[in-house]
Design a protein around this motif. Structure first.
Motif, mmCIF file in Angstrom:
data_model
loop_
_atom_site.group_PDB
_atom_site.id
_atom_site.type_symbol
_atom_site.label_atom_id
_atom_site.label_comp_id
_atom_site.label_asym_id
_atom_site.label_seq_id
_atom_site.Cartn_x
_atom_site.Cartn_y
_atom_site.Cartn_z
ATOM 1 N N UNK A 175 6.798 16.333 32.333
ATOM 2 C CA UNK A 175 5.890 17.182 33.106
ATOM 3 C C UNK A 175 6.640 18.421 33.567
ATOM 4 N N UNK A 176 5.987 19.564 33.495
ATOM 5 C CA UNK A 176 6.551 20.787 34.046
ATOM 6 C C UNK A 176 5.457 21.483 34.840
ATOM 7 N N UNK A 177 5.777 21.851 36.080
ATOM 8 C CA UNK A 177 4.830 22.515 36.976
ATOM 9 C C UNK A 177 5.272 23.964 37.123
ATOM 10 N N UNK A 178 4.431 24.887 36.709
ATOM 11 C CA UNK A 178 4.765 26.309 36.746
ATOM 12 C C UNK A 178 4.126 26.942 37.977
ATOM 13 N N UNK A 179 4.967 27.385 38.927
ATOM 14 C CA UNK A 179 4.484 28.057 40.126
ATOM 15 C C UNK A 179 4.812 29.540 40.017
#
Length: 656
Positions: free
Chosen positions: A263-267
């Motif tokens: 999982x990668x969360x891009x903020x």
């Protein structure tokens, strides 16, 4: 981008970078028999260790997830690097000066050795900025952090610093460390003016930007004072180290959990990354002064392990097979525009893509401050599929209470649905679109199909991907073990360990790969091409013969020996070689290894002679001793010779 690194330099890096030390920084390794170590795999969740390292041959392999390779491939996998990048990183660690082949492709833009000087300049600059954050002048910077609920420990964790207002504070500091004007200019830490060079960052809060290996390659700086006429955020310019289209802030902290959780969360900003990590969302990263683009997509895919066209299916439990890419955007028009850009990039992912937008428009930093860490976690957990978000965002611009508005909305949304990569999802989203519009399902489906034809339809590659057969998918050279009896991928049927013959053949290959210097070269090199009956093991034997056999191994280190064999392998055979070279042996007494190795090889050679004896006796029985006297006598002589060879082998075993 570099040209090809000289082969001898790659070999030197592979030999000097001790695999147990490199892996040991990421995995707690414990002894697992003679010359073997094991630990919990960093690439998948497991309770019992199945990740093995054999330092003597310089290889690692996980018998749980089937990943494996050498020290270079481990760095590639754990840090998401390309081959050349991994070699350069390891070379820097072990002090090897790399050379590049002339005319082998794009050349480096810096002279040899300059990369390490630039990294050192950035490291010293980062320490300088961090120290300045404690100074009286940095009160505004500390206040900025405190207002956003970040304390001193948080600043230390993320390496935050402060750039003094003066024009040459950092410049003087780096000159005092021996850096030249050319090096400082190339680092991006200074700017060029009419009167010479001066500090690029002045009177700003500083975030170090690091690559996946943890090396500082640039900085991001936030304006603190009204008199500062520069932009709100100022980053390092493009340098030999810093390419903004390839950089993700926070990747050094997030990489392990990204690989583990897929999982990668891009903020959207530095403080959002901080807030997310401090709230337990440790897979958060941010772009640095640019939109999430194609280079970022490739990087994210490599980290998430997004290589399967069958991925991207959201599960009932809330997770997703094949991994997740989650974009967080502000709820304003700019955030919606960013989501539309992300939708364009989505077609390059196999992983499921989502959008997480807080209804009141707060970003993760504001959300943590207002409602606590749980609210940030809830934001990510409440993500919605990107397709759904983009479609609803498109519809929101139309008046759906009028027939004209609904038709216009359908015309705008139909191409979005038609652009969904997975053909199985398109009809479902067409049905959902009909519900959101309040229109007839068949009419909406026809509009989607018409929009698809207007886009020129799908490419053959997309059609292949939709059928679950990826085209152009990245393939790992180091596959792994399958279940007993399963196909290895290229027609090799993996034998069951319950088969004693197959087990002996496997053990023989294990000792040939792991302990070549304990075996007389002739014992292996004189074996015929059909000595191994299992196709998978025969393919490994062919690679051993192609590498020159044990006569070549006698002139090489154990780690070099396995490397030579891997060069002769196709991908499925390479996976087998990697596995066999790391597999734990049943003998765990150092003083008994030599006897074990000799015994295995002797048993295998005897098995081959016994097979030949059976064939010789069968031939003898088929011959007429009178009518075919000459052939019969020769067959009888051959049989006696084979039986004598077997007796000698057995007597040798008894003496040993």
């Amino acid at each position: 981008m570099a040209g090809l690194i000289k082969r001898e330099d790659v070999d030197a890096v592979r030999d000097k970078a001790r695999i147990e030390e490199i892996v040991g920084e990421q995995v707690t390794l414990r002894p697992a028999g003679v010359g073997s170590m094991k630990g919990l795999c960093p690439f998948h969740d497991e309770r019992s260790p199945s990740f093995h390292v054999r330092p003597q041959v310089g290889r690692w392999h996980c018998f749980g997830c089937n990943e494996g390779g050498d020290v270079i491939s481990f760095v590639q996998k754990i840090d998401g690097l390309g081959f050349s990048e991994a070699v350069e990183y390891l070379a820097g660690r072990v002090g090897i000066q790399l050379r590049y082949e002339e005319g082998s492709g794009p050349r480096r833009t810096e002279e040899p050795g300059k990369r390490q000087r630039l990294l050192e300049a950035n490291r010293i600059a980062g320490a300088f900025f961090a120290e300045q954050l404690l100074s009286p002048e940095a009160a505004a910077g500390r206040a900025f952090l405190a207002e956003r609920s970040f304390d001193r420990n948080d600043a230390l964790h993320f390496g935050i610093g402060y750039a003094p207002k003066g024009w040459d504070g950092l410049l003087k500091h780096l000159r005092g460390k021996g850096f030249t004007e050319a090096e400082l200019t190339a680092s991006g830490l200074v700017s060029q003016g009419n009167r010479g060079i001066y500090d690029r960052f002045r009177g700003r809060l500083i975030w170090p930007i690091r690559d996946v290996t943890g090396e500082t390659i640039g900085f991001g700086a936030r304006k603190l004072y009204d008199e500062d006429q520069g932009p709100k955020y100022l980053n390092t310019p493009e340098t030999a180290l810093y390419k903004k289209s390839q950089v993700l802030y926070g990747i050094d902290l997030a990489k392990r959990d990204i690989a583990k959780n897929k999982q990668i969360v891009v903020v959207e900003g530095y403080t959002d990354v901080m807030a997310a990590h401090l709230s337990g969302v440790t897979t958060a990263v941010a772009t640095c002064g640019t939109a999430f683009g194609s280079d970022h997509v490739r990087f994210a895919r490599r980290l998430v392990g997004d290589t399967s066209a069958g991925g991207g299916v959201q599960l009932a439990g809330g997770g997703s097979s094949g991994g997740e890419i989650i974009f967080t955007f502000d709820g304003d028009a700019a955030g919606q525009k960013a989501a539309m850009r992300a939708f364009g990039e989505d077609q390059k992912f196999y992983a499921q893509t989502f959008v997480a937008v807080e209804p009141s428009g707060m970003d993760p930093c504001d959300l943590r401050q207002a409602r606590g860490p749980q609210a940030v976690q809830a934001l990510v957990e409440g993500r919605q599929p990107l397709f759904e978000f983009v479609i609803k965002t498109t519809l929101a611009t139309y008046d759906l209470d009028t027939a004209e508005g609904r038709v216009a909305a359908l015309r705008a949304a139909a191409p979005v649905v038609a652009g969904i990569r997975d053909t199985a999802l398109r009809p479902e989203y067409a049905r959902m679109l009909a519900g959101w519009l309040g229109m007839d399902g068949e009419s909406v489906l026809r509009a989607v199909q018409s929009a698809g034809r207007g886009q020129g339809g799908q490419s053959s590659q997309q059609r292949g991907n939709d059928r679950g057969r990826p085209s152009g998918t990245e393939q790992s050279g180091d596959g792994g073990s399958r279940l007993p009896g399963a196909d290895t991928g290229d027609g090799f049927q993996r034998p069951s360990q319950s088969d004693p013959i197959a087990r002996l053949e496997r053990q023989t290959l294990e000792v040939i790969l792991q302990y070549p210097h304990h075996i007389p070269a002739a014992a292996v090199d004189d074996l015929p091409g059909d000595a191994f009956t299992v196709p998978a093991w025969r393919a490994v034997h062919e690679a051993i013969r192609a590498a020159g056999g044990l006569a070549t191994a006698a002139q090489r280190q154990d780690s070099e020996w396995v490397g030579l064999i891997t060069e002769e392998c196709s991908p499925p055979v390479l996976a087998l070689v990697n596995e066999l070279s790391v597999a734990p042996l049943p003998e765990d007494r150092p003083g008994a290894i030599d006897d074990y190795v000799q015994g295995v090889v002797r048993a295998f050679v005897e098995l081959g002679i016994t097979r030949k004896i059976g064939n010789a006796r069968s031939r003898l029985q088929r011959l007429d001793p009178v009518a075919e006297a000459e052939a019969y006598n020769q067959a009888f002589t051959d049989l006696l010779t084979l039986e004598q060879q077997r007796r000698e082998i057995r007597e040798q075993g008894a003496r040993d």
